[in-house]
Design a protein around this motif. Sequence first.
Motif, PDB file in Angstrom:
ATOM      1  N   ARG A   1       6.318   5.078 -15.795  1.00 11.16           N
ATOM      2  CA  ARG A   1       4.948   5.178 -16.320  1.00 11.16           C
ATOM      3  C   ARG A   1       4.989   5.796 -17.711  1.00 11.16           C
ATOM      4  O   ARG A   1       5.562   6.874 -17.909  1.00 11.16           O
ATOM      5  CB  ARG A   1       4.066   6.024 -15.386  1.00 11.16           C
TER       6      ARG A   1
ATOM      7  N   LYS B   1       5.833  -4.761  -2.421  1.00 12.61           N
ATOM      8  CA  LYS B   1       5.878  -4.321  -1.020  1.00 12.61           C
ATOM      9  C   LYS B   1       4.796  -5.002  -0.208  1.00 12.61           C
ATOM     10  O   LYS B   1       4.984  -5.290   0.972  1.00 12.61           O
ATOM     11  CB  LYS B   1       5.873  -2.795  -0.883  1.00 12.61           C
TER      12      LYS B   1
ATOM     13  N   GLY C   1       0.439   1.428   3.398  1.00 11.37           N
ATOM     14  CA  GLY C   1       1.679   2.113   3.032  1.00 11.37           C
ATOM     15  C   GLY C   1       1.414   3.396   2.298  1.00 11.37           C
ATOM     16  O   GLY C   1       0.281   3.877   2.205  1.00 11.37           O
TER      17      GLY C   1
ATOM     18  N   ARG D   1      -4.402  -1.481   2.854  1.00 14.90           N
ATOM     19  CA  ARG D   1      -4.682  -2.432   1.758  1.00 14.90           C
ATOM     20  C   ARG D   1      -5.734  -3.455   2.149  1.00 14.90           C
ATOM     21  O   ARG D   1      -5.963  -3.723   3.331  1.00 14.90           O
ATOM     22  CB  ARG D   1      -3.406  -3.196   1.372  1.00 14.90           C
TER      23      ARG D   1
END
Length: 652
Positions: free
Chosen positions: A264, A245, A578, A540
């Motif tokens: 996971r 993404k 995000g 980020r």
Amino acid sequence: MFCWLSRLYLGFSTPTGRITHLIRSSLSRTLVLTSQRRIPEFSSFVARTNTCGELRSSHVGQEVTLCGWIQYRRQNIFLVLRDFHGLVQVVIPQEESTASVRKILCEAPVESVVQVSGTVISRPPGQENPKMPTGEIEIKVKTAELLNSCKKLPFEIKDFVKKTEALRLQYRYLDLRSFQMQYNLRLRSQMVMKMREYLCNLHGFVDIETPTLFKRTPGGAKEFVIPSREPGKFYCLPQSPQQFKQLLMVGGLDRYFQVARCYRDEGSRPDRQPEFTQIDIEMSFVDQTGIRSLIEGLLQYSWPIDKDPVVVPFPSLTFAEALASYGTDKPDTRFGMKIIDISDLFRNTEVGFLQDALSKPQGAVKAIRVSEGTKYLKRKDIDSIRKFAADHFNQEVLPVFPEANRNWNSPVAQSILEEQRSGLIRLMEIREDDVVLLTAGEHKKACSALGKLRLECADLLEARGLVLRDPALFSFLWVVDFPLFLPKEENPGELESAHHPFTAPHPSDLQLLYTEPEKVRSQHYDLVLNGSEIGGGSIRIHDAELQRYVLATLLKEDVNLLSHLLQALDFGAPPHGGIALGLDRLICLVTGAPSIRDVIAFPKSFRGHDLMSNAPDSLPPEELKPYHIQVSWPADSEAEKSSLNQPSHPES
Ligand code: ASP
């Protein structure tokens, strides 16, 4: 003649029966309300004209064809037909001329699938069933066809019949016929639909699929490994589409979302599944406020119409505040009982363990007030709470009854001075019958212990009939300003990311990154609902140099594994951020389901097995050859090895 009905509804008047009824009317309401907005046509393209659950007095006189499962038959006079929408009563014709119809309807075993055609008629006066949404009408059958007969079932398809979860998972396709599962999965589908609508149609997001065959990436959760045909080379299943993404942002697809499957390999936990679904979102040119408003709007828009509406904006707490007041980063804010720092009252205490704690750095005395605790908690409850704190946190807990004349098992409480007692009453707003649970120690440890005791007390009080956590209440909370790094559990001298290594530091703490990285706060935010983390994300790092420094210098990761991402950041990566919402957990909380397995059509068992198909399963050595791998069997698994080609038994 209608006594079977009252018997059936006697069943419904038991607690589980009542819930079944509520679910059924709620399902009908949801579907009707949906149909008011969008008018879905439930019977287009198929053999039926109507669903069983939709028929009402307004349909009287209509010729209908229904398809469904036989739920019940009573004295060969009535049968109740079921589909996802509800139940309807069918009158079995008694005339000689209808012998063949009667034979089908009287002989087909329960849960067989039949198609009936006939007329909707009013039930005779006095024989209406107000508990049944279709209770005013019945079907006068003309023709019937047995579409498929049903063998003896492993359990009855009635929501009030108890069955073990292992059996439900083994025969999941039968379990899915229950109204509860139908409700959960249909509500899930509707919420996801509304989310897509909100994101794509109202806000211009693009739904993009990202690969599930990926490679091992540093940091975060353990990944599932997939062998490839190249010797010694493996794919990994992504723990989330995180890197993709971010790369989409570099690619100019600046508003991305996906209903993303994530994997996971983390072992069993009650609210986890090895594969689960996230509503995964990324945007360019956004800050925390933008992401928060987007998610608040998204939840408000997609919230089921039969639940209390979502109130926005959601309140927020910093990580430090959440820990200090609730002892956790995912507080259940449906009730109070907050942790209070009472250190100042006890600076000159004579009580040894309090003195001891206060003399240490970060040492504190903390307490929670259990309102009306003396009325609802028994002495053995307090003892079990103290034992819990001792066993799990190595913490001593002192019960104090500032306004009541009780001192259960706490001789130390007698050493509490009068001024401390009155200070406590003032500071904690103590009333008669309240109990104070007091502990002391290092700030974080004392808060964590009291945070757990807060929930234990809530369980105990609710078991005694108090309602602390209103099941109809949805209490959202943002938790922000997390630390960027935490000490590694297995090696506290080293750092690991609190969220993931791509999270940007808080702008005001940037310099600390080079001096005291453990003190840096991050631009990471979590969304909490009723004490469960239902989402998390961050702004980020979009600067390649900074990302390299965090990975290589601070986290000691091999940057070569992420060279593609680092390179991309160097080629004009926009600032971006995000979030991902855990869809399974969210739906579980919305539906009030006891487990996330109840909102997933085909979940894994607690131990990660598919009990229906028995996955994971063994492969014979010749099938492993192309992957250049070999099983190294543990010494005690000879039996397993020899059963390789035999069908194995599901876990019970
Ligand atoms: N990839 C993150 C996670 O799965 C969410 C995010 O940072 O957007 O928790």
